[in-house]
Enzyme design. Structure first.
Site, short mmCIF file in Angstrom:
data_model
loop_
_atom_site.label_atom_id
_atom_site.label_comp_id
_atom_site.label_asym_id
_atom_site.label_seq_id
_atom_site.Cartn_x
_atom_site.Cartn_y
_atom_site.Cartn_z
N LYS A 13 -9.86 0.24 3.68
CA LYS A 13 -10.27 -0.24 2.44
C LYS A 13 -10.11 -1.55 2.69
O LYS A 13 -11.05 -2.62 2.55
CB LYS A 13 -9.87 0.23 1.12
CG LYS A 13 -8.27 0.31 0.90
CD LYS A 13 -7.82 0.93 -0.36
CE LYS A 13 -6.38 0.95 -0.44
NZ LYS A 13 -5.43 1.53 0.67
N ARG A 88 -3.49 1.59 -8.50
CA ARG A 88 -2.64 2.73 -7.96
C ARG A 88 -2.14 3.57 -8.71
O ARG A 88 -1.53 4.61 -8.12
CB ARG A 88 -1.75 1.96 -6.82
CG ARG A 88 -2.22 1.87 -5.51
CD ARG A 88 -1.18 1.29 -4.65
NE ARG A 88 -0.99 1.50 -3.40
CZ ARG A 88 -1.47 0.41 -2.48
NH1 ARG A 88 -2.00 -0.68 -2.99
NH2 ARG A 88 -1.20 0.73 -1.15
N ARG A 127 -1.59 -0.06 14.07
CA ARG A 127 -2.46 -1.43 13.79
C ARG A 127 -1.69 -2.76 13.87
O ARG A 127 -0.40 -2.75 13.56
CB ARG A 127 -3.22 -1.08 12.44
CG ARG A 127 -2.17 -1.03 11.24
CD ARG A 127 -3.07 -0.77 10.25
NE ARG A 127 -2.19 -0.85 8.95
CZ ARG A 127 -2.70 -0.39 7.38
NH1 ARG A 127 -3.99 -0.23 7.33
NH2 ARG A 127 -1.64 -0.64 6.74
N ARG A 160 2.78 -5.00 10.29
CA ARG A 160 3.39 -4.83 8.92
C ARG A 160 4.78 -3.97 9.18
O ARG A 160 4.75 -2.85 9.84
CB ARG A 160 2.63 -4.24 8.27
CG ARG A 160 1.55 -5.09 7.48
CD ARG A 160 0.65 -4.51 6.62
NE ARG A 160 1.05 -3.43 5.76
CZ ARG A 160 0.31 -2.75 4.67
NH1 ARG A 160 -0.94 -3.04 4.85
NH2 ARG A 160 0.88 -1.86 3.97
N ARG A 171 4.28 6.73 1.86
CA ARG A 171 3.14 6.13 1.35
C ARG A 171 2.16 7.02 1.11
O ARG A 171 1.36 7.09 0.15
CB ARG A 171 2.58 4.76 2.40
CG ARG A 171 3.35 3.63 2.29
CD ARG A 171 3.36 2.61 3.23
NE ARG A 171 1.99 2.15 3.36
CZ ARG A 171 1.54 1.54 4.69
NH1 ARG A 171 2.37 1.49 5.70
NH2 ARG A 171 0.49 1.13 4.39
#
Ligand code: AMP
Length: 213
Positions: A13, A88, A127, A160, A171
């Site tokens: 997203k 969220r 990533r 991150r 998560r």
């Protein structure tokens, strides 16, 4: 055009919101990016958010609702915005309804980018992002020509702190428990759409463009 992009962590997203923001010249309002900036700056919000973010839990509704409420008042949101990573929780979705009503605004599309949870762990743990221009990379699918350096601008790539396997799994379970119910909140409204986030990035982008017109 006011949009909400939903989906589990790693569904794409953020990457897609960035491209859609560019195409339609509207800002991408990522609560994750704003919170990371606050943590980096050592602000009061950052100090409050840090522990929850490091563990993969959620920052309090009060903090994120406050951040978004301030941000959508800014001039660049007048022509529309993309909410990326907000709401969220159902409480955040309810608070957003109030904020929109107060400003006589409405959401035009809520788009849920879906993906398979095992694929998400692999995607997230590979990533990295350019710390200068924000371009995203992945060690298997989109490796930079020179390790650790952005192909586009030469900036340093950063990973991150919460993109490690243990935190990612947390998560994902937080997503299932607290964010998946937000989909039910929006599902019956006419503006809810689903896009298959397991397609390649260009195909996901095209599906989004088809919806947005
Ligand atoms: P993201 O970049 O969207 O994956 O967000 C990174 C982290 O920021 C999340 O794991 C949460 O700890 C926090 N966060 C971002 N957005 C929210 C939100 N709307 N509500 C609560 N916590 C959030």
């Amino acid at each position: 055009m006011n949009l909400i992009f939903m989906g589990p962590p790693g569904a794409g997203k953020g990457t897609q919101a960035r491209q859609i923001a560019e195409k339609y010249s509207i800002p991408q309002l990522s609560t994750g990016d704003m919170l990371r900036a606050a943590v980096k700056a050592g602000s009061e919000v950052g100090l409050k958010a840090k522990a929850a973010m490091e563990s993969g839990g959620l920052v309090t509704d009060e903090i994120v609702v406050g951040i978004i409420g301030d941000r959508i008042n800014e001039a660049d949101c007048a022509g529309g915005f993309i909410l990326d990573g907000f709401p969220r929780t159902v409480a955040q979705a309810e608070a957003l309804e109030v904020m929109l009503k107060e400003r006589s605004l409405k959401i035009d599309h809520v788009i849920d980018i879906t993906a398979d949870s095992e694929a998400l762990v692999a995607r997230i743990t590979g990533r990295s992002t350019c710390s200068k221009c924000g371009e995203g990379y992945h060690k298997q699918h989109k490796a930079p020509a020179k390790a650790g350096i952005c192909d586009k601008c030469g900036g340093a790539l950063a990973t991150r702190a919460d993109d490690n396997e243990e935190t990612v799994r947390n998560r994902l379970s937080v997503y299932e428990a607290q964010t998946a119910p937000v989909i039910d909140f929006y599902k019956n409204g006419g503006s809810f759409k689903t896009v298959d986030g397991m397609q390649n990035m260009d195909a996901v982008f095209q599906s989004l463009c088809d919806i947005l017109g």
